[in-house]
Write an enzyme that holds these catalytic residues in place. Structure first.
Site, PDB file in Angstrom:
ATOM      1  N   CYS A  12      39.671 106.514  40.418  1.00 14.59           N
ATOM      2  CA  CYS A  12      39.915 105.123  40.017  1.00 14.59           C
ATOM      3  C   CYS A  12      39.977 104.203  40.771  1.00 14.59           C
ATOM      4  O   CYS A  12      39.738 103.005  40.344  1.00 14.59           O
ATOM      5  CB  CYS A  12      41.215 105.301  38.996  1.00 14.59           C
TER       6      CYS A  12
ATOM      7  N   GLU B  29      32.821 102.152  34.486  1.00 13.29           N
ATOM      8  CA  GLU B  29      33.201 103.000  35.539  1.00 13.29           C
ATOM      9  C   GLU B  29      32.286 104.222  35.650  1.00 13.29           C
ATOM     10  O   GLU B  29      32.148 104.685  34.666  1.00 13.29           O
ATOM     11  CB  GLU B  29      34.832 103.601  35.145  1.00 13.29           C
TER      12      GLU B  29
ATOM     13  N   GLU C 110      48.008 105.476  34.135  1.00 10.74           N
ATOM     14  CA  GLU C 110      47.119 105.051  35.246  1.00 10.74           C
ATOM     15  C   GLU C 110      45.579 105.044  34.850  1.00 10.74           C
ATOM     16  O   GLU C 110      45.178 106.619  34.663  1.00 10.74           O
ATOM     17  CB  GLU C 110      47.620 105.931  36.567  1.00 10.74           C
TER      18      GLU C 110
END
Ligand code: NAI
Ligand code: MG
Length: 500
Positions: free
Chosen positions: A295, A397, A260
């Protein structure tokens, strides 16, 4: 009130913690420790063992010894134990929430308490699934019985990050154990304490060695765990960069991985949307109240050009009502960034945005340099507007409260921009035109698309990424079966001698 203050104090007391190996609370073999700090005021709140190879080896040995007994325990009995853990956890929600808020900087009311409550839900959900570990029969003919069994894989290595540590730990522990595996879990160096509390509650119900929980650094305990030849499955949540390292290590031994990883999720807003209503959802999707350290954060906001300016004005009015402050204070909506490294990284992105002449600062900016908020790693929700999708702030990110807004005109063009990312975790679509909304939901490359909402995960749904956002799904029965079991097919000849 006094009681609240006292219990806050307990959660903040400096203390030495141990890690869980083979049902015992132990120091690291070397005796070394490291400190866990509060990102809200930089005080040390605990020391924990600095686990390394040797500690990993003993934990894996314990998990290996526990495997035969645990894997042969009836699935419903394993589930029942998970349910008992859930009941006990429920009594400790407030304590876990406060530890979580202290070590992670996540605000108690908006993040830490809901997270602790959800941990109970995770154990309850997977605790009810023991009987669902069923196989199939394959119709090969009247004289052949061919069936499959869902068998546990063995010792699972789990590594988690700091952004929602107890929920991410629970999402590995509960399904892996329900399926009959045993586990060695490494906590994140910045936020191990609430997970140790979770481990303490689990260990009250589980046989020794079924769950082992280590503290230590990624390049020491983490890499020793992922390299241990006795680990039969790796389940990792964290950065894409570290996920690649884990996958390479697993490739050496053909070990399955669940990953993940990161995201750069698009929010696509059509012009027909009710703006007042959608701004609330966009703010939620961006996870501003978790300092956007998520996330799933909808961190690229594609606004149709007709509503671009008015929408951003409304967003500012909405977000400016969020209170930034002490994570343990019930009135705080937003807490602090986890550590200095992440704080500097977020500030670096904001600086880049301010220095980019093609970008416009809509609101927010560099963090305050004086007052209470300058005593911790506090940042402000910040929005930049830029005409295109091609710059560092809309490609990488950020893992902090920096949102980029990008105008668009044409439906195909916005889908192209949304998919122009090596990530593919979540997406958010905003429109009341059902055809348009669902066309977009189908065209966008993401593991989870929400239409007209920006909520968090719920038990039973399928959560996970496409592209470099990861491999595998969590939160559901299917995720448990896919990630924590392996299929064995048994084929039996039923013919009598007479039939030959
Ligand atoms: P990280 O991925 O390095 O750390 C996550 C976990 O992996 C921690 O437990 C760490 O100790 C462990 N780890 C680190 N290096 C390892 C190695 N070589 N072998 C085995 N385990 C290792 O993430 P970090 O440094 O905390 O944050 C960096 C960036 O990662 C963030 O800015 C964010 O972009 C992203 N991130 C994404 C998360 C997600 O939920 N997808 C969570 C945390 C970070
Ligand atoms: Mg910390």
């Amino acid at each position: 009130m006094d009681e609240v203050l006292n219990s806050q104090k307990t959660a903040l007391d400096t203390r030495h913690q141990k890690m869980l190996i083979d049902g015992k609370w132990v120091d690291s073999a070397s005796g070394e420790t490291f400190e866990v700090c509060s990102p809200a005021n930089l005080s040390t709140i605990a020391t924990v063992p600095r686990g390394r190879d040797e500690d990993v080896r003993s934990a894996v040995s314990a998990a290996e010894r526990a495997f035969p007994g645990w894997s042969r325990t009836a699935p419903r009995q394993r589930g029942r134990i998970l349910q008992q853990i859930a009941d006990k956890l429920e009594l400790h929600v407030e304590e876990i929430a406060k530890i979580l808020a202290s070590e992670s900087g996540n605000a108690l009311r908006t993040q830490a308490r809901p997270e602790a409550l959800m941990v109970v839900d995770v154990f309850r959900y997977f605790g009810g699934l023991g009987s669902e570990l069923k196989g199939e029969t394959i119709p090969l003919g009247e004289n052949i019985l061919s069936y499959t069994r869902r068998e546990p894989i063995g010792v699972v290595g789990a590594i988690i990050p700091w952004n929602a540590p107890t929920i991410l730990a629970a999402l590995k522990i509960a399904p892996a154990l329900c399926a009959g595996n045993t586990m060695v879990l490494k906590t994140a160096e910045d936020a191990p304490l609430a997970v140790l509390k979770l481990a303490e509650i689990c260990s009250g119900f589980l046989p020794d060695g079924v769950l082992n929980v280590l503290t230590g650094y990624g390049t020491e305990a983490g890499s020793a765990l992922s390299a241990d030849p006795r680990i039969r499955k790796m389940s990792f949540t964290g950065s894409t960069a570290t996920g690649k390292v884990i996958m390479r290590e697993a490739a050496n031994r053909i070990v399955p991985v669940s990953l993940e990883l990161g995201g750069k999720s698009p929010s696509i807003v059509f012009p027909d949307v009710n703006e007042d209503w959608a701004v609330e959802g966009i703010s939620n999707a961006m996870r501003f109240t978790r300092q956007s350290q998520s996330c799933t954060a909808g961190s690229r906001l594609f606004l149709h050009e007709d509503i671009f300016d008015s929408f951003l004005e409304k967003l500012e009015a909405n977000v400016s009502q969020l209170v930034i402050g002490d994570p343990l204070d019930e009135t705080s909506d937003i807490g602090a960034i986890i550590n200095e490294k992440q704080y500097n990284k977020v500030c670096g992105f904001i600086e880049d945005g301010l220095n980019n002449t093609d970008a416009k600062l809509v609101f927010g900016g560099m963090p305050p340099t004086e007052g209470l908020l300058s005593e911790g790693y506090f940042t402000m929700p910040t929005v930049f507007a830029k005409k295109d999708n091609k710059w560092r702030l809309s490609a990488e990110e950020i893992f902090g409260p920096v949102l980029v807004a990008i105008p668009w005109k044409d439906e195909d063009e916005v889908i192209r921009m949304a998919n122009d990312s090596h990530y593919g975790l979540a997406a958010y679509v905003w429109s009341h035109d059902i055809g348009r909304a669902l066309r977009t939901a189908h065209a966008v490359e993401a593991g989870w698309v929400q239409v007209n909402q920006g909520l968090g995960q719920a038990m039973g749904h399928s959560y996970g990424g496409t592209k470099q956002s990861g491999i595998g799904r969590e939160f559901s029965l299917q995720g448990m079966l896919d990630s924590f079991t392996q299929t064995k097919n048994v084929t039996v000849n039923l013919m009598t001698n007479r039939d030959y």
